[in-house]
Design an enzyme around this catalytic site. Sequence first.
Site, PDB file in Angstrom:
ATOM      1  N   CYS A   1      -4.740   2.765  -3.575  1.00  0.00           N
ATOM      2  CA  CYS A   1      -3.450   3.162  -2.995  1.00  0.00           C
ATOM      3  C   CYS A   1      -2.373   2.134  -3.306  1.00  0.00           C
ATOM      4  CB  CYS A   1      -3.555   3.395  -1.494  1.00  0.00           C
ATOM      5  SG  CYS A   1      -4.574   4.815  -1.083  1.00  0.00           S
TER       6      CYS A   1
ATOM      7  N   LYS B   1     -10.479  -0.662  10.775  1.00  0.00           N
ATOM      8  CA  LYS B   1     -10.711  -1.790   9.866  1.00  0.00           C
ATOM      9  C   LYS B   1     -11.092  -3.049  10.641  1.00  0.00           C
ATOM     10  CE  LYS B   1      -7.313  -0.224   6.444  1.00  0.00           C
ATOM     11  NZ  LYS B   1      -8.035   0.383   5.331  1.00  0.00           N
TER      12      LYS B   1
ATOM     13  N   ASP C   1       2.810  -4.888   8.054  1.00  0.00           N
ATOM     14  CA  ASP C   1       1.619  -4.055   7.920  1.00  0.00           C
ATOM     15  C   ASP C   1       0.412  -4.975   8.085  1.00  0.00           C
ATOM     16  OD1 ASP C   1      -0.660  -2.861   6.926  1.00  0.00           O
ATOM     17  OD2 ASP C   1       0.288  -2.059   5.121  1.00  0.00           O
TER      18      ASP C   1
ATOM     19  N   GLN D   1      -4.871  -5.079   7.046  1.00  0.00           N
ATOM     20  CA  GLN D   1      -5.937  -5.927   6.495  1.00  0.00           C
ATOM     21  C   GLN D   1      -6.130  -7.219   7.281  1.00  0.00           C
ATOM     22  OE1 GLN D   1      -8.073  -5.060   4.268  1.00  0.00           O
ATOM     23  NE2 GLN D   1      -7.060  -3.131   3.767  1.00  0.00           N
TER      24      GLN D   1
ATOM     25  N   HIS E   1       0.868  -1.184   0.000  1.00  0.00           N
ATOM     26  CA  HIS E   1       0.000   0.000   0.000  1.00  0.00           C
ATOM     27  C   HIS E   1       0.906   1.236   0.000  1.00  0.00           C
ATOM     28  CE1 HIS E   1      -2.915   2.849   1.831  1.00  0.00           C
ATOM     29  NE2 HIS E   1      -3.848   2.013   1.425  1.00  0.00           N
TER      30      HIS E   1
END
Lengths: 151, 419
Positions: free
Chosen positions: B376, B237, B211, B214, B133
């Site tokens: 993104c 999220k 990261d 998600q 991203h």
Amino acid sequence: MFDDLSDLYQQVILDHCKKPRNFHELTGATSSAQGHNPLCGDQLKLYLAMDGELVKDISFQGSGCCISKASASLLTEAVKGKTREQVQKIFEQVHEMVMTGRVVGDVGKLAVFAGVYKFPARVKCAILAWHAVMAALKGDGQPVSTENEQS
Amino acid sequence: MSPTTPPPASGTIDWSALRADFPILHQQVHGQPLIYLDNAATSQKPRAVLEALRLYYERDNANVHRGIHELSNRATTAFEAARTRAAQFINARSADEIIFTRGTTEGINLVAQAWGSKNVKAGDTILLTEMEHHSNIVPWQLLAERTGAKLAYLPITGDIGLLDLARLDEQLGSGVKLLALTHISNSLGTINPVADICARARKRGITTLVDAAQSAGHRPIDVQEIGCDFLALSGHKMCGPTGIGILYGRQETLETMPPYQGGGEMILNVDFQRSTWKQPPHRFEAGTPDISGAVGLHAAMDYLDQIGRHNIARHDQELGAYAYAALSRLKDGIRLFGPHIGRAGLVSFLLKDVHAHDVVTVADQRGVALRGGHHCNQPLMRKLGVESTARASFYFYNTTAEIDRFVEVLGEIQKFFGA
């Protein structure tokens, strides 16, 4: 089945998006400008062949959504044979129309974009080619981006 | 049910009944029932989270730390309880390894500035992957500009979007200081084997950042098992409020890092000329934090663990596989991105001759919320040779009936544009 969408995707728009007119590079162009919508990656290049104050020929190339392609295609038809001053006036009419839905004066076929204002996310798609043609008329060779405009 | 009660076995969960916990899902959009399939952008919030925010503001609101009065004590207790809960949620060794941030993006920027400025020099390499991203690319570009370091990218294998792990050891070679990669790709749905990858990097003394934007609310996260040095996630999220996130950092690494921002809350002592700072994590939390956000995130973590994150992961994969199979039946008219099997609960696709934004506009008129664009992921889009894709991303409150309707709408879109 698609009544609610016919405001945005009128038959004329669908037709021009599937079969864009004046969709090629222009040999003998006197100026050109790039338009870019970074939100969706739409890229188009507009070519102008000026004869003094008159738009003798115009074409475009690029890729984008149905609205941006149809807008560029209809733009080339609307602008060909017009003077610089007339193009400026049409730009102002189109701008007003896609922002507010108000049609001021006779805009001809471009009236099909009168429904775009109801889809705020798509206003930039409709106006991109118009910013590009104004940049090409200015002839300063600066690319235009929907993100630097007040749309 | 308290968060320590073991979650139910997955077979006993009535997934569609959980929809009752999400007030926002029960509405019409453009005269059609809302089908919210933009969960990779942000998830919806259960009543338990909304209620926690309301109660915090109605009962306990005050500024945290250094307060002597009752409300400040309550707010401080609630804020620090959220930190402890977060440590448990990702199996950190201690609450001191949990830094509250605005979200994943700020977490990564914090590492790039505070860790990067101390550890990265001219000529060093920062290794990323082609599926990152922008939030896991641009902070490193800024660091590279400041320091003269270089960026390198582990490639992906075409449309199926797997990392080319055969190249990893070679790329982990000379001069790599940091490997930063995503756990789950937000546009491909790829689930990366981060524990294996971090182990290979760590063997060479390379610092690792994961990261988890998600993945955090979608599957169990265990930072000790992953073996990363840093892990960043976003509350919004995973059923939490916007504006709150977590950065995990290994304690021994955090202790060596200079502050990220200066201000109140992060200092021990301030003189006119110089100051000394607190120990981590407070060193990295200048200013009044997002207290209500932390309280809401606490409620979100409890809510998710009542369902059981392993249950959510299984259900996610079922929805992802169901959607992928249904979309595959649209045959030549569709291009699908991401792995065929073992995918997360999202699908990226392009309909033949229909731009992603047209797909999203028409779907919206049918009540189906999708996302179209570059997500993104501009460098990834260029690699795939596309400008944009349309994406449907699921969460546990989505149903196969919603996916059926979504696929039916895509069929209508194909017809409408005459593709």
